[in-house]
Design an enzyme around this catalytic site. Structure first.
Site, PDB file in Angstrom:
ATOM      1  N   VAL A  34       0.836  -1.205   0.000  1.00 13.53           N
ATOM      2  CA  VAL A  34       0.000   0.000   0.000  1.00 13.53           C
ATOM      3  C   VAL A  34       0.870   1.254   0.000  1.00 13.53           C
ATOM      4  O   VAL A  34       0.556   2.245  -0.665  1.00 13.53           O
ATOM      5  CB  VAL A  34      -0.975   0.005   1.205  1.00 13.53           C
ATOM      6  CG1 VAL A  34      -1.794   1.298   1.245  1.00 13.53           C
ATOM      7  CG2 VAL A  34      -1.904  -1.208   1.145  1.00 13.53           C
ATOM      8  N   CYS A  35       1.974   1.224   0.736  1.00  9.60           N
ATOM      9  CA  CYS A  35       2.839   2.400   0.900  1.00  9.60           C
ATOM     10  C   CYS A  35       3.264   3.040  -0.421  1.00  9.60           C
ATOM     11  O   CYS A  35       3.166   4.262  -0.562  1.00  9.60           O
ATOM     12  CB  CYS A  35       4.058   2.058   1.736  1.00  9.60           C
ATOM     13  SG  CYS A  35       3.666   1.512   3.412  1.00  9.60           S
ATOM     14  N   PRO A  36       3.726   2.267  -1.403  1.00 10.77           N
ATOM     15  CA  PRO A  36       4.170   2.948  -2.627  1.00 10.77           C
ATOM     16  C   PRO A  36       3.033   3.639  -3.376  1.00 10.77           C
ATOM     17  O   PRO A  36       3.270   4.635  -4.063  1.00 10.77           O
ATOM     18  CB  PRO A  36       4.800   1.835  -3.466  1.00 10.77           C
ATOM     19  CG  PRO A  36       4.273   0.564  -2.910  1.00 10.77           C
ATOM     20  CD  PRO A  36       3.992   0.836  -1.462  1.00 10.77           C
TER      21      PRO A  36
END
Length: 179
Positions: A50-52
């Site tokens: 999810v972070c990128p």
């Protein structure tokens, strides 16, 4: 009981950073942003899923934030070396690729703790996003479960509402009148 941060001076910090192109290391402190708005966000870990999506979306909108005299700073508990590896790894190989702002290392987890987003039993931060005004006052915070990404559009809307200098109704948008 958790301490309120909104409406108070943002907790001070100094952290090591890597530039968005992964070429240089440095240090950053909250005082470096005096006189500008700051979107300061935490994410759990490098090389995750999810972070990128959040980091690249914020990077793609960096010019919109810059037009509002706003800097962006991302931070996780990973080292600057992990950040560099992630930035210099292509997106199609689970990398981040270059971004338009630095990533900071909160390897001691102190800053995540000071901002109330540290999951102590896991040793990672929640998805916390903070807007800090040019005088260092924390004006906005949103904290998400790590399974759910945040919204660049909502962050821009809230930033513009805060910068409008007036009272903004629910669903206020740029161009709307203040109350």
């Amino acid at each position: 009981m958790a301490e309120r941060l909104v409406g108070k001076q943002a907790p001070d910090f100094t952290m090591e950073t890597v530039t968005g192109d992964g070429k240089d290391f440095g240090k950053v402190s909250l005082s470096d942003y005096r006189g500008k708005w700051l979107v300061f966000f935490f994410y759990p870990l490098d090389f995750t899923f999810v972070c990128p999506t959040e980091i690249t979306a914020l990077s793609d909108a960096a010019a919109d934030f810059a037009a509002l005299d706003t800097e962006i700073l991302g931070v996780s508990i990973d080292s600057i070396h992990s950040h560099k590896a992630w930035i210099t790894t292509p997106r199609d190989m689970n990398g981040l690729g270059p971004v338009n702002f630095p990533l900071a290392s909160d390897i001691t987890k102190k800053v995540a703790s000071d901002y109330g987003v540290l999951i102590e039993e896991e040793g990672v931060a929640l998805r916390g996003l903070f807007i800090i005004d040019p005088e260092g006052e924390l004006k906005y915070e949103v904290v998400n479960h790590n399974d759910v990404g945040r919204s660049v559009e909502e962050t821009l809307r809230v930033l513009q509402a805060l910068q409008s200098g007036g009272l903004c109704a629910m669903n206020w948008k740029p161009g709307d009148k203040n109350l």
